[in-house]
Design a protein around this motif. Sequence first.
Motif, mmCIF file in Angstrom:
data_model
loop_
_atom_site.group_PDB
_atom_site.id
_atom_site.type_symbol
_atom_site.label_atom_id
_atom_site.label_comp_id
_atom_site.label_asym_id
_atom_site.label_seq_id
_atom_site.Cartn_x
_atom_site.Cartn_y
_atom_site.Cartn_z
ATOM 1 N N THR A 19 53.200 54.245 5.530
ATOM 2 C CA THR A 19 53.042 53.297 6.648
ATOM 3 C C THR A 19 51.852 53.446 7.188
ATOM 4 O O THR A 19 51.448 52.529 7.783
ATOM 5 C CB THR A 19 54.276 53.589 7.779
ATOM 6 N N GLU A 26 51.324 43.291 5.703
ATOM 7 C CA GLU A 26 52.674 43.802 6.111
ATOM 8 C C GLU A 26 53.701 42.519 6.593
ATOM 9 O O GLU A 26 53.216 41.735 7.074
ATOM 10 C CB GLU A 26 52.681 44.709 7.357
ATOM 11 N N SER A 28 56.164 40.113 8.256
ATOM 12 C CA SER A 28 56.529 39.891 9.489
ATOM 13 C C SER A 28 57.819 39.517 9.690
ATOM 14 O O SER A 28 58.727 39.969 10.767
ATOM 15 C CB SER A 28 55.674 38.904 10.114
ATOM 16 N N THR A 58 59.409 51.522 6.518
ATOM 17 C CA THR A 58 58.368 50.921 5.820
ATOM 18 C C THR A 58 58.264 49.584 6.083
ATOM 19 O O THR A 58 57.121 48.897 5.880
ATOM 20 C CB THR A 58 58.976 51.121 4.282
ATOM 21 N N ILE A 59 59.371 48.980 6.640
ATOM 22 C CA ILE A 59 58.995 47.617 7.245
ATOM 23 C C ILE A 59 59.330 47.768 8.795
ATOM 24 O O ILE A 59 60.178 48.685 9.192
ATOM 25 C CB ILE A 59 60.092 46.587 6.542
ATOM 26 N N ASP A 89 56.702 37.172 2.240
ATOM 27 C CA ASP A 89 57.797 38.019 2.869
ATOM 28 C C ASP A 89 59.124 38.146 2.144
ATOM 29 O O ASP A 89 60.040 39.166 2.529
ATOM 30 C CB ASP A 89 58.099 37.604 4.206
ATOM 31 N N TYR A 273 51.901 45.495 -1.804
ATOM 32 C CA TYR A 273 52.687 46.142 -0.576
ATOM 33 C C TYR A 273 54.050 46.385 -1.097
ATOM 34 O O TYR A 273 54.819 47.406 -0.884
ATOM 35 C CB TYR A 273 52.458 45.154 0.541
ATOM 36 N N ALA A 277 56.030 49.769 -1.545
ATOM 37 C CA ALA A 277 57.448 49.909 -0.626
ATOM 38 C C ALA A 277 58.430 50.232 -1.548
ATOM 39 O O ALA A 277 59.270 51.353 -1.155
ATOM 40 C CB ALA A 277 57.579 48.518 0.027
#
Length: 328
Positions: A19, A26, A28, A58-59, A89, A273, A277
Motif C-alpha cells: 500500500t 489505484e 477507485s 490493498t484496495i 478497475d 497494480y 495486489a
Amino acid sequence: MRKIAALGAATVFAALSFTSSAFAFEPSKPECIAPANAGGGWDFTCRQIGKTLYDLKTIGSPMQVVNLAGGGGGVAYAEVVAKRNDDNDLIVAASSATTTRLAQGAFPGSTMDQVRWIGTIGADYGVIAVSKDSDIKTLPELFKRVKENPRGIAFAGGSAVGGWDHLKVLIAAKAAGISDARAVKYIAFEGGGEAVTQLLGGHVQAFTGDISEAKGFVDSGDLKILAVLADERLPGEEFNKFPTAKEQGIDAVGANWRGFYAPKGMSDEAYDYWVNAIKTTYASDEWKEVMANNGMMPLEKFGPDFEKFVSDQISSTQTLSREIGLIK
C-alpha cells in the motif's frame, strides 16, 4: 477470518509494503465479475479475494462483486472484450473451466489474447458427490451403476458440456473402465450452486464440482463426497476424511486452478497494480487461512508466468478433448 490487527508480522509488512508503494494507479471502484450465479466457484473466488484485499487495505474501498451468468462464462468474456475493454478497475474470476472453454472454442470467436491474465490464487481439487439420501457409498459403486445403466445416472456440474466439470467425470469414468465416454450422461448448469440444487431436488443422481463449492453443502449435511480427485488426501481435519479416487482403485486426478483475467485494454500501470495486489494477497496469512479453510492447494502463477501457464493449459486441454471426441 481474522482482522488485520491479528495478522502476523510478515503479513502486515507485506500489506504495508504494497500500500505504501508508489503505484501510478489505484482502483477507485474495484469490481470483480463472477461469470456465474451466486454459490459457485467463481462467486467464491470474487467474494473471498475481494474481502481479503479490503481487509489488508490493498484496495481502498470494498470490492463490488457482479454475478454475470451465461454461456458457461462466455457472456462475461464477451462483455469484457466488447464493452469493458479499457476498464482499469475490473478483474474477472477465471479457472480451469475458462481455459477449457477457450480450448474447445465454446466462446465463439474468442481467444486467450483478447484479455490480460493476472494470476492464480490456488488450486481447487475436483470432487464427485451424491446427495445425503443416496444409497451409493463409493466411487466404484457409482461407476458400476453407470456401466449397468448409462442413462440412469446423470451427473450435474456447473460448466457447459465439454467443460471442466464434465471433463473431470470423463477422466474418472475412463479410469474406472468406461471406454465410451459419450455414454456418460452429464447435465450442465450455470454454476455449482445450481447443480447441487438440482441434485438435492432429485433431478440428477451425482454432482461433479470442486471442493470449495461443495464444502458448504457438505457442512450442511446435504452432500456426501464419494471421492476427491487428488493424488492423496487433502490436508486438514475437515478435508482429510474424504477418500481419493486413487485409493478406491480409480486413478483420476483433476485440479482446478483459480485466478483472474482483466480487460485487454487495461493500462500497463493498472495491470501491474492488479498483478502485485493478487500476488501480495496470495502471500498473506489471511489468504493462507482462506485456503486452509476451503481445501485449496498452493499454486503460484502471476503475470507473464500465468499467461504461459494458461497457454499450456489450453494446448493440453485441446489434446484431451480430441482424444475423447469433444473437438476435431
